[in-house]
Design a protein around this motif. Structure first.
Motif, PDB file in Angstrom:
ATOM      1  N   PRO A 180       0.803  -1.229   0.000  1.00  0.00           N
ATOM      2  CA  PRO A 180       0.000   0.000   0.000  1.00  0.00           C
ATOM      3  C   PRO A 180       0.835   1.277   0.000  1.00  0.00           C
ATOM      4  O   PRO A 180       0.492   2.244  -0.682  1.00  0.00           O
ATOM      5  CB  PRO A 180      -0.823  -0.129   1.287  1.00  0.00           C
ATOM      6  CG  PRO A 180      -0.897  -1.605   1.540  1.00  0.00           C
ATOM      7  CD  PRO A 180       0.426  -2.138   1.102  1.00  0.00           C
ATOM      8  N   SER A 181       1.937   1.290   0.752  1.00  0.00           N
ATOM      9  CA  SER A 181       2.742   2.523   0.831  1.00  0.00           C
ATOM     10  C   SER A 181       3.445   2.811  -0.486  1.00  0.00           C
ATOM     11  O   SER A 181       3.658   3.977  -0.841  1.00  0.00           O
ATOM     12  CB  SER A 181       3.757   2.431   1.971  1.00  0.00           C
ATOM     13  OG  SER A 181       4.720   1.425   1.731  1.00  0.00           O
ATOM     14  N   THR A 182       3.812   1.769  -1.231  1.00  0.00           N
ATOM     15  CA  THR A 182       4.441   1.988  -2.528  1.00  0.00           C
ATOM     16  C   THR A 182       3.402   2.402  -3.566  1.00  0.00           C
ATOM     17  O   THR A 182       3.644   3.314  -4.368  1.00  0.00           O
ATOM     18  CB  THR A 182       5.184   0.721  -2.986  1.00  0.00           C
ATOM     19  OG1 THR A 182       6.155   0.365  -2.002  1.00  0.00           O
ATOM     20  CG2 THR A 182       5.884   0.944  -4.314  1.00  0.00           C
ATOM     21  N   ALA A 183       2.236   1.768  -3.551  1.00  0.00           N
ATOM     22  CA  ALA A 183       1.170   2.169  -4.472  1.00  0.00           C
ATOM     23  C   ALA A 183       0.767   3.620  -4.253  1.00  0.00           C
ATOM     24  O   ALA A 183       0.394   4.324  -5.199  1.00  0.00           O
ATOM     25  CB  ALA A 183      -0.039   1.249  -4.308  1.00  0.00           C
ATOM     26  N   ALA A 184       0.861   4.073  -3.001  1.00  0.00           N
ATOM     27  CA  ALA A 184       0.473   5.444  -2.679  1.00  0.00           C
ATOM     28  C   ALA A 184       1.434   6.485  -3.248  1.00  0.00           C
ATOM     29  O   ALA A 184       1.158   7.686  -3.171  1.00  0.00           O
ATOM     30  CB  ALA A 184       0.373   5.613  -1.164  1.00  0.00           C
ATOM     31  N   MET A 185       2.551   6.040  -3.831  1.00  0.00           N
ATOM     32  CA  MET A 185       3.486   6.987  -4.450  1.00  0.00           C
ATOM     33  C   MET A 185       2.908   7.599  -5.720  1.00  0.00           C
ATOM     34  O   MET A 185       3.420   8.614  -6.191  1.00  0.00           O
ATOM     35  CB  MET A 185       4.809   6.291  -4.777  1.00  0.00           C
ATOM     36  CG  MET A 185       5.515   5.611  -3.618  1.00  0.00           C
ATOM     37  SD  MET A 185       6.048   6.724  -2.293  1.00  0.00           S
ATOM     38  CE  MET A 185       7.285   7.701  -3.128  1.00  0.00           C
ATOM     39  N   VAL A 186       1.866   6.975  -6.296  1.00  0.00           N
ATOM     40  CA  VAL A 186       1.297   7.492  -7.537  1.00  0.00           C
ATOM     41  C   VAL A 186      -0.123   7.988  -7.298  1.00  0.00           C
ATOM     42  O   VAL A 186      -0.757   7.659  -6.301  1.00  0.00           O
ATOM     43  CB  VAL A 186       1.315   6.432  -8.663  1.00  0.00           C
ATOM     44  CG1 VAL A 186       2.728   5.918  -8.892  1.00  0.00           C
ATOM     45  CG2 VAL A 186       0.367   5.281  -8.380  1.00  0.00           C
ATOM     46  N   ASP A 187      -0.609   8.766  -8.256  1.00  0.00           N
ATOM     47  CA  ASP A 187      -1.938   9.377  -8.134  1.00  0.00           C
ATOM     48  C   ASP A 187      -3.012   8.653  -8.918  1.00  0.00           C
ATOM     49  O   ASP A 187      -4.194   8.971  -8.767  1.00  0.00           O
ATOM     50  CB  ASP A 187      -1.878  10.838  -8.585  1.00  0.00           C
ATOM     51  CG  ASP A 187      -1.086  11.703  -7.639  1.00  0.00           C
ATOM     52  OD1 ASP A 187      -1.117  11.445  -6.416  1.00  0.00           O
ATOM     53  OD2 ASP A 187      -0.408  12.644  -8.116  1.00  0.00           O
ATOM     54  N   GLY A 188      -2.626   7.710  -9.783  1.00  0.00           N
ATOM     55  CA  GLY A 188      -3.659   7.039 -10.550  1.00  0.00           C
ATOM     56  C   GLY A 188      -3.119   5.873 -11.354  1.00  0.00           C
ATOM     57  O   GLY A 188      -1.915   5.777 -11.636  1.00  0.00           O
ATOM     58  N   ILE A 189      -4.032   4.969 -11.722  1.00  0.00           N
ATOM     59  CA  ILE A 189      -3.741   3.792 -12.523  1.00  0.00           C
ATOM     60  C   ILE A 189      -4.502   3.927 -13.840  1.00  0.00           C
ATOM     61  O   ILE A 189      -5.730   4.069 -13.840  1.00  0.00           O
ATOM     62  CB  ILE A 189      -4.185   2.505 -11.799  1.00  0.00           C
ATOM     63  CG1 ILE A 189      -3.455   2.360 -10.462  1.00  0.00           C
ATOM     64  CG2 ILE A 189      -3.975   1.275 -12.681  1.00  0.00           C
ATOM     65  CD1 ILE A 189      -4.104   1.355  -9.527  1.00  0.00           C
ATOM     66  N   ALA A 190      -3.772   3.891 -14.937  1.00  0.00           N
ATOM     67  CA  ALA A 190      -4.375   3.987 -16.262  1.00  0.00           C
ATOM     68  C   ALA A 190      -4.381   2.609 -16.908  1.00  0.00           C
ATOM     69  O   ALA A 190      -3.343   1.949 -16.976  1.00  0.00           O
ATOM     70  CB  ALA A 190      -3.600   4.967 -17.132  1.00  0.00           C
ATOM     71  N   LEU A 191      -5.531   2.171 -17.373  1.00  0.00           N
ATOM     72  CA  LEU A 191      -5.630   0.912 -18.097  1.00  0.00           C
ATOM     73  C   LEU A 191      -5.469   1.174 -19.596  1.00  0.00           C
ATOM     74  O   LEU A 191      -5.898   2.218 -20.101  1.00  0.00           O
ATOM     75  CB  LEU A 191      -6.974   0.241 -17.833  1.00  0.00           C
ATOM     76  CG  LEU A 191      -7.280  -0.113 -16.375  1.00  0.00           C
ATOM     77  CD1 LEU A 191      -8.640  -0.791 -16.269  1.00  0.00           C
ATOM     78  CD2 LEU A 191      -6.197  -0.997 -15.772  1.00  0.00           C
ATOM     79  N   PHE A 192      -4.830   0.233 -20.273  1.00  0.00           N
ATOM     80  CA  PHE A 192      -4.631   0.409 -21.708  1.00  0.00           C
ATOM     81  C   PHE A 192      -4.805  -0.908 -22.435  1.00  0.00           C
ATOM     82  O   PHE A 192      -4.743  -1.992 -21.844  1.00  0.00           O
ATOM     83  CB  PHE A 192      -3.243   0.998 -22.001  1.00  0.00           C
ATOM     84  CG  PHE A 192      -2.093   0.068 -21.704  1.00  0.00           C
ATOM     85  CD1 PHE A 192      -1.632  -0.829 -22.657  1.00  0.00           C
ATOM     86  CD2 PHE A 192      -1.459   0.096 -20.468  1.00  0.00           C
ATOM     87  CE1 PHE A 192      -0.577  -1.687 -22.393  1.00  0.00           C
ATOM     88  CE2 PHE A 192      -0.399  -0.760 -20.193  1.00  0.00           C
ATOM     89  CZ  PHE A 192       0.042  -1.654 -21.155  1.00  0.00           C
ATOM     90  N   ARG A 193      -4.992  -0.807 -23.733  1.00  0.00           N
ATOM     91  CA  ARG A 193      -5.009  -1.959 -24.626  1.00  0.00           C
ATOM     92  C   ARG A 193      -3.771  -1.870 -25.504  1.00  0.00           C
ATOM     93  O   ARG A 193      -3.493  -0.843 -26.116  1.00  0.00           O
ATOM     94  CB  ARG A 193      -6.269  -1.957 -25.487  1.00  0.00           C
ATOM     95  CG  ARG A 193      -6.324  -3.075 -26.523  1.00  0.00           C
ATOM     96  CD  ARG A 193      -7.605  -3.000 -27.331  1.00  0.00           C
ATOM     97  NE  ARG A 193      -8.767  -3.344 -26.512  1.00  0.00           N
ATOM     98  CZ  ARG A 193     -10.024  -3.193 -26.894  1.00  0.00           C
ATOM     99  NH1 ARG A 193     -10.287  -2.676 -28.101  1.00  0.00           N
ATOM    100  NH2 ARG A 193     -11.019  -3.530 -26.104  1.00  0.00           N
ATOM    101  N   GLY A 194      -3.013  -2.963 -25.561  1.00  0.00           N
ATOM    102  CA  GLY A 194      -1.786  -2.981 -26.354  1.00  0.00           C
ATOM    103  C   GLY A 194      -0.903  -4.137 -25.940  1.00  0.00           C
ATOM    104  O   GLY A 194      -1.286  -4.965 -25.106  1.00  0.00           O
TER     105      GLY A 194
END
Length: 370
Positions: A180-194
């Motif tokens: 959780p503390s490492t995930a909290a380093m970012v502000d968002g998760i973007a999903l993509f197709r590729g």
């Protein structure tokens, strides 16, 4: 299995290298100051400095400030052009605000352990100039890395949103101190197709990218979330620490041969260090998955998870050993060398673990794959 992994997790979650909340606080302070400086130097940007921002806008602002700050020292004209581009993007982000986060889905079975940290939101609202900019930077970064890919940033549907929740649950369940503390380093998760499984793009910080199909396997998803957010953690650490020698340039760096991912592949010192940092942590994640997989409801067999663990441990050990080369060591500064030693101790400790097959993890030292 042998001894539990809690001791290694505790090591990697603490101190100057591992304390995520402290690193995040330092990063926020640093960028608050940088916004203030650029608001004075570029009044047009200053008019936007205090405006509420979506996660995508935060990424665009921080990425532009990083690049403009470098140019500011050597090329005032390029710095001005970068800030003008940023102002144009911020002006065109209305009326439809990009990046409205999708609330985490509450329908998934089981909740992550209570940590006081919510997972980063899954991002939506890409059909706007800021969203298009982020997608273009993603594609450019993949092409620069020699990959012929084109990605499409995607709106999360209910099924994919639940998959992100489940991946985060597995990450937090396996590594309650680090995940959780490492995930909290970012502000968002973007999903993509590729084609790629996941990505972190230096030019679009505080957002990580995960393949919308890859994340439907919770262990794959947990691996990708940890992998990409660790890149952000190391970037934030480098804001105030001496990681690489004075005057380091990636293009001029000594290079390490990489015996996986294609013939003739090499990494610069910076990339070797970043990959080493990631693979030690991914080894720990998979060791924990072997110990707690049944309780977390993972469908993977012990043989499958052991094989994945072996690859990650062997790659970590290989990458760490590249800094035994004096030429590679000279690319580091004092904190970079300390990080290498810190990671080595953790990975060697993991190497002593007895696996379900009866083998000791360190016996897989040649399992890094081709």
């Amino acid at each position: 299995m042998g001894s539990p992994t809690q001791g290694v997790e505790k090591q990697l979650a603490g101190g100057i290298f591992g304390n995520g909340p402290s690193l995040k606080k330092n990063s926020d302070t640093y960028y608050s100051g940088l916004v203030g400086v650029f608001s004075e130097l570029f009044p047009d940007f200053g008019r936007f400095a205090d405006a509420p921002r979506t996660p995508q806008e935060k990424s665009v602002v921080r990425g532009h400030l990083d690049e403009a700050f470098i140019y500011l020292r050597t090329d005032q004209e390029r710095a001005s052009a970068k800030m003008d581009e940023l102002v144009r993007l911020l002006r065109t982000s209305s009326p439809e605000k990009p990046g409205q986060p999708v609330p985490p889905n509450s329908s998934t079975a089981g909740d992550p352990p209570s940590t006081g940290m919510e997972r980063p939101p899954t991002l939506a609202g890409w059909n706007n100039p800021v969203g298009h900019y982020l997608q273009d930077r993603f594609n450019a970064a993949m092409s620069h890395d020699g990959l012929d890919v084109a990605v499409e940033l995607r709106e999360p549907d209910e099924e994919r949103e639940a998959a992100v929740d489940e991946s985060y649950r597995v990450l937090a369940g396996c590594l309650p101190e680090i995940g959780p503390s490492t995930a909290a380093m970012v502000d968002g998760i973007a999903l993509f197709r590729g084609k790629p499984h996941s990505a972190y793009i230096t030019g679009t910080p505080v957002v990580v990218y995960v393949n919308e199909d890859w994340i439907t396997d919770a262990l794959h998803g947990a691996d990708s979330l940890l992998h990409e957010t660790l890149h952000q953690k190391l970037v934030d650490f480098g804001l105030t620490r001496r990681m690489l020698r004075s005057g380091y340039l990636d293009a001029d760096s000594s290079r390490a041969p990489v015996p996986w991912g294609g013939t003739g592949r090499t990494f610069s010192a910076d990339r070797t260090l970043a990959a080493y940092h990631v693979y030690v942590h991914l080894t720990l994640l998979h060791c924990a998955a072997l110990q707690h997989g049944d309780a977390l409801g993972l469908p993977h067999s012990d043989d499958e998870v052991e094989a994945r663990t072996a690859v990650r441990w062997a790659r970590a050990r290989y990458l760490g050993s590249r800094f035994d080369d004096p030429a590679m060591d000279r690319e580091l500064d004092v904190d970079g060398r300390a990080l290498v030693s810190w990671l080595w101790r953790a990975n060697e400790e993991l190497g002593t673990l007895a696996l379900p097959s009866g083998r000791i993890l360190a016996t897989y030292d040649q399992a890094h794959g081709g």
